[in-house]
Every structure is written in C-alpha cells, then in structure tokens.
Design a protein around this motif. Sequence first.
Motif, PDB file in Angstrom:
ATOM      1  N   GLY A 106       1.176   6.041   9.499  1.00  6.06           N
ATOM      2  CA  GLY A 106       2.478   6.659   9.287  1.00  6.06           C
ATOM      3  C   GLY A 106       3.643   5.813   9.720  1.00  6.06           C
ATOM      4  N   ARG A 107       3.396   4.526  10.031  1.00  2.82           N
ATOM      5  CA  ARG A 107       4.484   3.698  10.555  1.00  2.82           C
ATOM      6  C   ARG A 107       4.660   2.385   9.798  1.00  2.82           C
ATOM      7  N   ASN A 108       3.580   1.645   9.592  1.00  7.50           N
ATOM      8  CA  ASN A 108       3.690   0.281   9.090  1.00  7.50           C
ATOM      9  C   ASN A 108       3.196   0.159   7.651  1.00  7.50           C
ATOM     10  N   THR A 109       3.916  -0.638   6.874  1.00  7.64           N
ATOM     11  CA  THR A 109       3.453  -0.951   5.532  1.00  7.64           C
ATOM     12  C   THR A 109       2.434  -2.085   5.602  1.00  7.64           C
ATOM     13  N   LYS A 110       1.663  -2.248   4.552  1.00  9.92           N
ATOM     14  CA  LYS A 110       0.704  -3.345   4.483  1.00  9.92           C
ATOM     15  C   LYS A 110       0.470  -3.703   3.026  1.00  9.92           C
ATOM     16  N   GLU A 167       0.839  -1.194   0.000  1.00 12.57           N
ATOM     17  CA  GLU A 167       0.000   0.000   0.000  1.00 12.57           C
ATOM     18  C   GLU A 167       0.878   1.248   0.000  1.00 12.57           C
ATOM     19  N   PRO A 168       0.610   2.223  -0.902  1.00 16.25           N
ATOM     20  CA  PRO A 168       1.402   3.462  -0.890  1.00 16.25           C
ATOM     21  C   PRO A 168       1.256   4.251   0.402  1.00 16.25           C
ATOM     22  N   ASP A 169       0.043   4.227   1.005  1.00 18.49           N
ATOM     23  CA  ASP A 169      -0.179   4.970   2.247  1.00 18.49           C
ATOM     24  C   ASP A 169       0.175   4.105   3.434  1.00 18.49           C
TER      25      ASP A 169
END
Length: 366
Positions: free
Chosen positions: A210-214, A204-206
């Motif tokens: 503000g901390r973890n990617t998914k 996910e780009p967002d």
Amino acid sequence: MREQLETSAAHIFDLGRRTTEQTFELGDHLAQAADLLADGRFDKWVKMRCGLAPRSARNYTAVFRNLAPYRDDLVDLSVGATVLFHLSSATADQVKAAISFAEENGRLQVADVKAILAGGEEGGDKPETGDQYRVGGVGGLKALIAIKVRDGLKAFTTHVIAICQAIEAALAKSRVIKEALAKEIQDIARVARQELESLALFIEPDLDWGRNTKPTKFPKKTGWAEVNDTLYTLGGVDAWPKSKEMRDWLALHVLPVLGWAVSKERAPEWPLAVTDAPASEPMVLEEADSAGDRQEADPAMPDEVSKDADVSDEAIERFGAALEEATGGLMTVSREAPRNRKQFAKVPPLADDAVVEVEPATAVTP
C-alpha cells in the motif's frame, strides 16, 4: 503521355511497398506522372489506375523530391516508408540529425522523427530548455515520451558499452581483480538496470504494502530478463562468482549477454547455448581464496531485494523474536500495514491504446 502513364502504372504495380529503395523508386514514378497531370486528374488517375490513395501518392512523391540528396544513407539504414513520409517535411539539419540518430541507435522510428521535428525550429535551432514541458495534451505527452525514448536509449547503450569496455580491459590482463573491476562497473550497472526497467517496463497496478510502486517483470527465460538479471548481479560484487570462475563468467556470459542488448542488428541471435535465456540463478557468495582476496568488498545493494524472494511467516517470526531479544524489546517486526495509512483502491488494468474524448463539463453556478 498515355504511354508514359501506363509505364509508370506498371512499375508502381511491380514495386509495391517493400524496401527503402523501392519507396524512392515509387516516388520517382509518381512524380513523373504528377508532372504530366494536373492535381485533380492526377488524384483520379492514381486512385483508379494504381490503386493508391491520393494522399499516399503525394507522400511517396514528397519522399522522392525532398529526400533525394540523402537517398543512399536512408537506403543503407533501411528506413521504413512511414518514417520517410514524416521525414519528408523536415529541414536539411533535421534530416541529418535523424540519419545520425539512426546510425547511432541502429534504427529510426516515427517517434524518433517526431521528437527531432519537435526539438528544433526552422533551420535547426532548438527551443529554450523546458519549452517541450509546457505543451499539454496527448500530443505534448507523446513528444516527451519520444524524447525520453531517444535520450534514454542512448544513455542506456552508452552505459552498457562502458561496462563491456571495462570488462574487456580487465580480461586483457593476466588476472582479473574483482575489487578493481567492481569499482569501475558496479555503480554504472545499477544505473543501467534502472534505465532498462524505466524504458521497457510498466508499473505494477498493486502497490507494495500500500505504499511503494514497483516495475513489472520481464517474462522469465527471455533475453531481456537475462540482461536485467545480469546487470543486477553486476551491481553487487558480493554476488559475483569466485575469482577462479570470474574470467569464464565475464567472457562467456556477461559480455555476450550485454553485447546482445546493445547490438545494432535488426534481430540479433541469442548468444548463449540455449535458445531461450535461462533465468539467472543466485550466485554463491565468494569465500576468500587468498590473502589478496581478503580485502573488504564493496557492499551489495542494501535497498534492493530479489524479486523472486519468498520470505515465510515463520522466518519473519524467528527474525522478529531475535531482534526483540537483542534490543530488549525496543524493536520488533510486524507485517501489518500502519493503521494511519489506507490501502489505495485497486488500479484498473490498462485500457486499449486509444484516447477517449471527454466532453467539457458544464459550469454550474452555486
């Protein structure tokens, strides 16, 4: 000679570029014509009389001349013409490795062949471990991606097949013991689901808070979404159906869905009743039916939350108030991002599948 060339040209027009067998036949006719004409004359003839680019003609000829000993195996595997072009420059050991890979995975693609060619020296010797990670640039990255796809797909398939075998063994018994089956497949199902997401989904780009990617999600009501959800459910025994419903769920849902995921057919038919796979509905937690079922079950995945979960502000406030009261004000709940951590800038969407050449920067003397 003219008669032979006209016969070859007619066969080439009739064959076109369709099946693996026809690719070899096309190469056969072009090889016969190349033996009759010098290089310069052959290039002109094949372009004007057959409508083929000289380079393409040489590729077909190389397939016929270099891969003839493996023709039957490659035809049985329905290997495409473009893949054969890349494979025509391989050594005997590399061709055998490619055929073994195709038999194991049900298909052979250009990326697979490139990975096999990059993974061994002349004669089949493999480079020292880690050498492929020293090659930079887009070419080096593509080689790493090809290796991951090849080995990652093999690992995912192996894990799913192991889950299916364990389930089949459990179904062969008079009674399915949930706890025993969970110990066999629960952990491996979690690994298989993460392997699937790693192979097939983007990030996910967002960033999450503000901390973890998914990872992104599979489209709803699709087969791969159902495979992903089924592996997720298998990874937490608390979400499994009640004991009396276990046999039907395993036999009529889990095995068909996982079998579809690792099928070697070119386009396997969706096994469930509906054409589009329905989105998995949350399982109802089981209540112990008998004394034998009251054993402590393995915990569900505590570090994972359903992707579709929607927690309201009101629910969070109620939980925070209860937590604060229970801990005497020592702990509370907040949805605010930490002040010392900045939100990253929004990541731009993916660009087209093209590499932009960057001009080298001019050195500036301070």
